[in-house]
Design an enzyme around this catalytic site. Structure first.
Site, mmCIF file in Angstrom:
data_model
loop_
_atom_site.group_PDB
_atom_site.id
_atom_site.type_symbol
_atom_site.label_atom_id
_atom_site.label_comp_id
_atom_site.label_asym_id
_atom_site.label_seq_id
_atom_site.Cartn_x
_atom_site.Cartn_y
_atom_site.Cartn_z
ATOM 1 N N HIS A 76 -5.797 -98.160 10.649
ATOM 2 C CA HIS A 76 -6.178 -97.851 12.038
ATOM 3 C C HIS A 76 -6.656 -99.110 12.747
ATOM 4 O O HIS A 76 -7.261 -100.006 12.154
ATOM 5 C CB HIS A 76 -7.218 -96.733 12.119
ATOM 6 C CG HIS A 76 -8.547 -97.031 11.474
ATOM 7 N ND1 HIS A 76 -9.550 -97.712 12.130
ATOM 8 C CD2 HIS A 76 -9.048 -96.715 10.257
ATOM 9 C CE1 HIS A 76 -10.614 -97.807 11.345
ATOM 10 N NE2 HIS A 76 -10.337 -97.219 10.195
ATOM 11 N N ASP A 78 -8.730 -99.392 15.529
ATOM 12 C CA ASP A 78 -10.039 -99.448 16.173
ATOM 13 C C ASP A 78 -11.137 -99.780 15.177
ATOM 14 O O ASP A 78 -10.963 -99.648 13.966
ATOM 15 C CB ASP A 78 -10.353 -98.135 16.878
ATOM 16 C CG ASP A 78 -10.363 -96.940 15.934
ATOM 17 O OD1 ASP A 78 -9.459 -96.837 15.083
ATOM 18 O OD2 ASP A 78 -11.281 -96.092 16.034
ATOM 19 N N GLU A 145 -9.265 -93.806 15.207
ATOM 20 C CA GLU A 145 -9.595 -93.105 13.970
ATOM 21 C C GLU A 145 -11.093 -92.823 13.878
ATOM 22 O O GLU A 145 -11.515 -91.759 13.447
ATOM 23 C CB GLU A 145 -9.139 -93.943 12.760
ATOM 24 C CG GLU A 145 -9.312 -93.260 11.405
ATOM 25 C CD GLU A 145 -10.609 -93.596 10.704
ATOM 26 O OE1 GLU A 145 -10.856 -93.043 9.613
ATOM 27 O OE2 GLU A 145 -11.399 -94.418 11.237
ATOM 28 N N GLU A 146 -11.907 -93.789 14.303
ATOM 29 C CA GLU A 146 -13.341 -93.702 14.065
ATOM 30 C C GLU A 146 -14.030 -92.623 14.895
ATOM 31 O O GLU A 146 -15.100 -92.151 14.518
ATOM 32 C CB GLU A 146 -14.000 -95.064 14.340
ATOM 33 C CG GLU A 146 -13.510 -96.205 13.453
ATOM 34 C CD GLU A 146 -13.986 -96.101 12.007
ATOM 35 O OE1 GLU A 146 -14.588 -95.078 11.648
ATOM 36 O OE2 GLU A 146 -13.747 -97.050 11.246
#
Length: 486
Positions: A76, A78, A145-146
């Site tokens: 991902h 981010d 994602e986070e």
């Protein structure tokens, strides 16, 4: 800082350094998306941004390897934006400042972004290397994602062509993850009418800070202090013993990070200010003793501030304090068949109270859907009793382990051949995008692995330099030895 690029393997570290220079906090990904699009074009591979904001790259097979199973390399783009209290870093505009501290790469005053920048950098290295031998390779670099796995959740069906998914978002070299927890965001809200503060009252801002914080999945079992849960104990006693009233509260800033700081402004009769400060000192001593060996930097600070004009009504205040006090935080239970792995947990991540609005945000995780439902209903019941509205969002299922995975056993064999020791099979409590991607592409054979990182989601995040080179060696070898399609 440029010394980072001279570490081995240079192909990964130069790409990682380049990533640190591109702002990429969750929710603000335009710059990193364009950076990856430009990189793919320069590397001479097919590249595009899909409707979910993910970046997809495709590299054809090496000559003679066209019949190999297709591999999807996934990471991902981010990063979690956390910074130290004294940092002036702006995550939307400023580059990260990585530096080498002995055997670790760290960042100055912020999260490093090795989660998951090292995975992205490794994918970039694969895409640009013309000497590697491999079958068809795709890259899936997901968005946000986070904050909710939005890129994976909105991944279009039919976009990916591969047979094997290698997720590069694990953080313990030598461990191969074949299962992970599902999760769900829980938000409790309440609107109320502020009441006037007694103009004769004083006001004190009480701050708890200096905690370790941490990843609310990988580190939830370590018993680290949650700043919101510490603060509520002090505030409740201040209300009971010092005639204090709650004006506002701000604690935590990321759902998937254990909050390391929380603060509340309390109003109270001027003659009780000294008693409040003595109470705060008593709680500091209690907290320090309670968390001996876990937390070494706890601070409890009282500051005289200007008395606000408004405060929370008594009944609402008491209901909110009871809800925060009663809200489950931490481990609910371990997996019976894997007693060293957390099955179900919750993280009381963010509290915002003031101006007629109260909001509590929790991330609950479980590798069992029935237990995920249990913790949701537990929290919902707690907040409903305080008159709060409870909403859920971003639910994703767990990733069920497949111990017979072909790619797992290939990696275990090659790890043993290359490094002379057995790899470890693991099920993680952290949420990985594998479960969501499997829901859309159930035929995939999936494993997750990566170099060692410590304390992701905190300002002490660091990457262990010596694990990156063997990780790269294994990744290249596995791509070369992927079996052919049957």
């Amino acid at each position: 800082m440029n010394e980072i690029q001279n570490l081995n393997p240079a192909c990964i570290w130069k790409n990682f350094y380049a990533l640190t220079q591109v702002p990429r906090p969750s929710g603000h990904l335009e710059k990193i998306q364009q950076f990856l699009l430009d990189f793919g074009k320069e590397a001479g591979v097919e590249v595009f941004k899909d409707p979910a904001g993910n970046i997809v790259m495709r590299k054809p097979a090496s000559p003679g390897m066209e019949n190999k199973k297709g591999v999807i390399l996934q990471a991902h783009m981010d990063m979690v934006p956390q910074k130290t209290p004294e940092s002036t870093h702006n995550f939307e505009t400023d580059p990260i400042q990585p530096w080498i501290d002995g055997e670790w790469v760290k960042a100055k005053g912020t999260t490093l972004g090795a989660d998951n920048g090292l995975g992205v950098a490794s994918i970039m290295a694969i895409m640009e290397d013309k000497t590697l031998k491999h079958g068809p390779v795709e890259a899936l670099i997901t968005a946000d994602e986070e904050t909710g796995m939005y890129g994976a959740n909105d991944l279009p069906a039919g976009e990916l062509n591969g047979d094997i998914l290698m997720n590069l978002d694990s953080e313990h070299w030598g461990k191969f993850v074949i299962g992970s927890a599902g999760g769900i965001n829980i938000t409790a809200t309440l609107d109320y009418q502020d009441t006037d503060t007694d103009p004769e009252d004083a006001a004190v801002k009480v701050t708890i800070k200096g905690l370790r914080g941490g990843h609310s999945g990988l580190e939830i079992h370590e018993g680290r202090a949650n700043a919101n849960k510490l603060l509520v104990r002090l505030v409740r006693e201040a209300i009971e013993e010092c005639e204090a009233r709650l004006a506002n509260w701000q604690g935590g800033n990321m759902r998937n990070a254990i909050p390391f700081k929380a603060e509340a402004v309390l109003t109270l009769p001027k003659e009780n200010v000294a008693a409040l400060k003595e109470l705060a000192q008593d709680w500091f001593e209690d907290f320090t003793d309670e968390y001996k060996g876990i937390e070494s930097g706890i601070e409890v600070i009282c500051e005289d501030v200007e008395t606000p004009e408004k405060e929370v009504p008594v009944e609402i205040q008491d209901n909110l304090i009871n809800a925060i006090y009663g809200c489950h935080d931490g481990v609910v239970r371990m997996i019976p068949s894997y007693p060293s792995v957390v099955e179900t947990s919750s993280n009381l991540a963010i509290i915002e109270i003031g101006g007629g609005k109260a909001m509590l945000k929790i991330l609950a995780r479980s590798s069992r859907e029935d237990m995920k439902d249990y913790i949701v209903k537990t929290l919902e019941s707690c907040f409903n009793m305080a008159g709060m509205k409870v909403e859920t969002a971003g639910s994703y299922g767990g990733w069920d382990p497949n111990p017979d995975s072909e790619i797992l056993h290939l990696l275990l064999k090659e790890y043993k051949d290359l490094f002379g020791e057995d790899g470890i099979i693991q099920v993680d409590h952290a949420g990985l995008e594998c479960s969501i991607i499997l829901g859309k592409y159930p035929h995939l054979d999936v494993v997750s692995f990566g170099p060692t990182m410590k304390s992701p989601h905190t300002t002490t995040e660091r990457a262990l330099i010596k694990t990156v080179e063997p990780f790269w060696t294994l990744l290249k070898k596995a791509l070369e030895d992927i079996p052919e399609k049957k």
